[in-house]
Motif scaffolding. Sequence first.
Motif, PDB file in Angstrom:
ATOM      1  N   ASP A 238       1.139  -1.235  -0.166  1.00 40.71           N
ATOM      2  CA  ASP A 238      -0.164   0.164  -0.127  1.00 40.71           C
ATOM      3  C   ASP A 238       0.378   1.333   0.307  1.00 40.71           C
ATOM      4  O   ASP A 238      -0.133   2.326   0.068  1.00 40.71           O
ATOM      5  N   ALA A 257      -5.144  -2.870  -2.658  1.00 41.12           N
ATOM      6  CA  ALA A 257      -5.944  -1.892  -2.524  1.00 41.12           C
ATOM      7  C   ALA A 257      -7.466  -2.964  -2.029  1.00 41.12           C
ATOM      8  O   ALA A 257      -7.243  -3.882  -1.347  1.00 41.12           O
ATOM      9  N   TYR A 258      -7.842  -2.540  -1.373  1.00 47.29           N
ATOM     10  CA  TYR A 258      -8.909  -3.128  -0.563  1.00 47.29           C
ATOM     11  C   TYR A 258     -10.112  -3.554  -1.679  1.00 47.29           C
ATOM     12  O   TYR A 258     -10.193  -2.959  -2.965  1.00 47.29           O
ATOM     13  N   ASP A 260     -13.974  -2.970  -2.340  1.00 46.32           N
ATOM     14  CA  ASP A 260     -14.241  -2.641  -3.123  1.00 46.32           C
ATOM     15  C   ASP A 260     -13.692  -1.662  -3.782  1.00 46.32           C
ATOM     16  O   ASP A 260     -14.285  -0.708  -5.026  1.00 46.32           O
ATOM     17  N   ARG A 262     -10.635   1.001  -3.488  1.00 50.16           N
ATOM     18  CA  ARG A 262     -10.080   1.678  -2.987  1.00 50.16           C
ATOM     19  C   ARG A 262      -7.932   1.304  -2.879  1.00 50.16           C
ATOM     20  O   ARG A 262      -8.041   0.633  -2.197  1.00 50.16           O
ATOM     21  N   PRO A 264      -5.754   3.213  -1.246  1.00 55.10           N
ATOM     22  CA  PRO A 264      -4.671   5.011  -0.472  1.00 55.10           C
ATOM     23  C   PRO A 264      -3.312   5.068  -1.572  1.00 55.10           C
ATOM     24  O   PRO A 264      -3.028   6.088  -1.866  1.00 55.10           O
ATOM     25  N   GLU A 267      -2.355   7.371  -4.954  1.00 53.58           N
ATOM     26  CA  GLU A 267      -2.331   8.068  -5.508  1.00 53.58           C
ATOM     27  C   GLU A 267      -1.016   8.917  -5.185  1.00 53.58           C
ATOM     28  O   GLU A 267      -0.666  10.168  -6.028  1.00 53.58           O
TER      29      GLU A 267
END
Length: 398
Positions: A238, A257-258, A260, A262, A264, A267
């Motif tokens: 991550d 990633a999660y 769902d 997402r 983080p 970015e």
Amino acid sequence: MKVPGSRMPGLRGWKAESLPGVTAVARIDRRTKRLTKRLQPGEIAIIDHVDVDRVSAEALVACGAAAVVNTAAGISGRYPNLGPQILLEAGVPFIDNANRELFERIKDGDVVRVCDGVVYLDDDIVGKGDEQSIETVEAAMAEARAGLAVQIEAFAVNTMEYVRGEGRLLIEGVGVPEIRTSMEGRHVLIVVRGYHYKEDIATLRPYIREYRPVLVGVDGGADALLDAGYQPDVIVGDFDSVSTKALTCGAELVVHAYRDGRAPGLERVHQLGREAVIFPATGTSEDIAMLLADDKGAELIVAVGTHGTLEEFLDKGRPGMASTFLTRLIIGSKLIDAKGVSRLYRSRITTPQLLLLVITALITMGVALSLSPIGQTWLNGLQDAWNAFIFWLVGLFS
């Protein structure tokens, strides 16, 4: 540790050396692994870490922390974690269960004093905690060992929940993304910044030199590879504990990633002008690194610094470590711990190397003979025999 002979701002003219306890600059962060990136020798670390684990404690010691103040329970009683003991054995004062208001009352870079479990800013008491000793830690560890059965039961429940949620990923490889780096038929070395990772990498140098495995760094494991002089081929994680240097070294990036979607860490990757592959999964980053290598056809997966025992799983401090247990179970004999490789691996000696060894030995023997009296006599006799052979050969044609 004291700051000798200097006036510290905020201490109203007192010299730091005239005050009892430890006086130093405070570094504050609720995440220990983030704090250790900027903690300098002689500074006081203020953290919020339940069950301080071994890796975090070793990192704090390596940074040269003058003292550690923890606003959480360093040993909660869930299991016998080794972090507090490591700090105390290294001579680092450890204050536990300090009031959480420290994070509001102290700013990063303030000069504070820690004495007998009390934290001072100027002359004001801003926090209190329990100053631990070897005796108190050993007593807490004994109580924690008695509660291990409960943790094993919780670990088993979490394992079953993970199977329900990620069964297809584990068994069928559904959801594993495509990557550019080829792993088919190759050895893959996965490095996690965990227990004894530096020693393991050093042990594996002959193996890396000979087999040239695909090098995969899991978050900070990428920095571990760079520090050891190796270029990671793939970085997985991550990206909250990996340096910018590692992320921009040219390795292929796989963002954890999660479920769902997402991510983080994505970015940060885009801010650096890099692209990354997204791997959604509920396990840990070291899990998806292993699953990725297995799915892409790695012949052998060698793990450095990863978690393999119940104590290590619990020491990681999160229930998701049950996924690592299952991942290891699925991959099976293809996965080898670095310590096993160091015991099993022996460098292969090739024929040219053996020939060079023999020639070197003969030259050494010749030099030794030429320098000894017996050797001189033997060489003179050999020279006479050679001359006699030459005269005989010349006589045949005369």
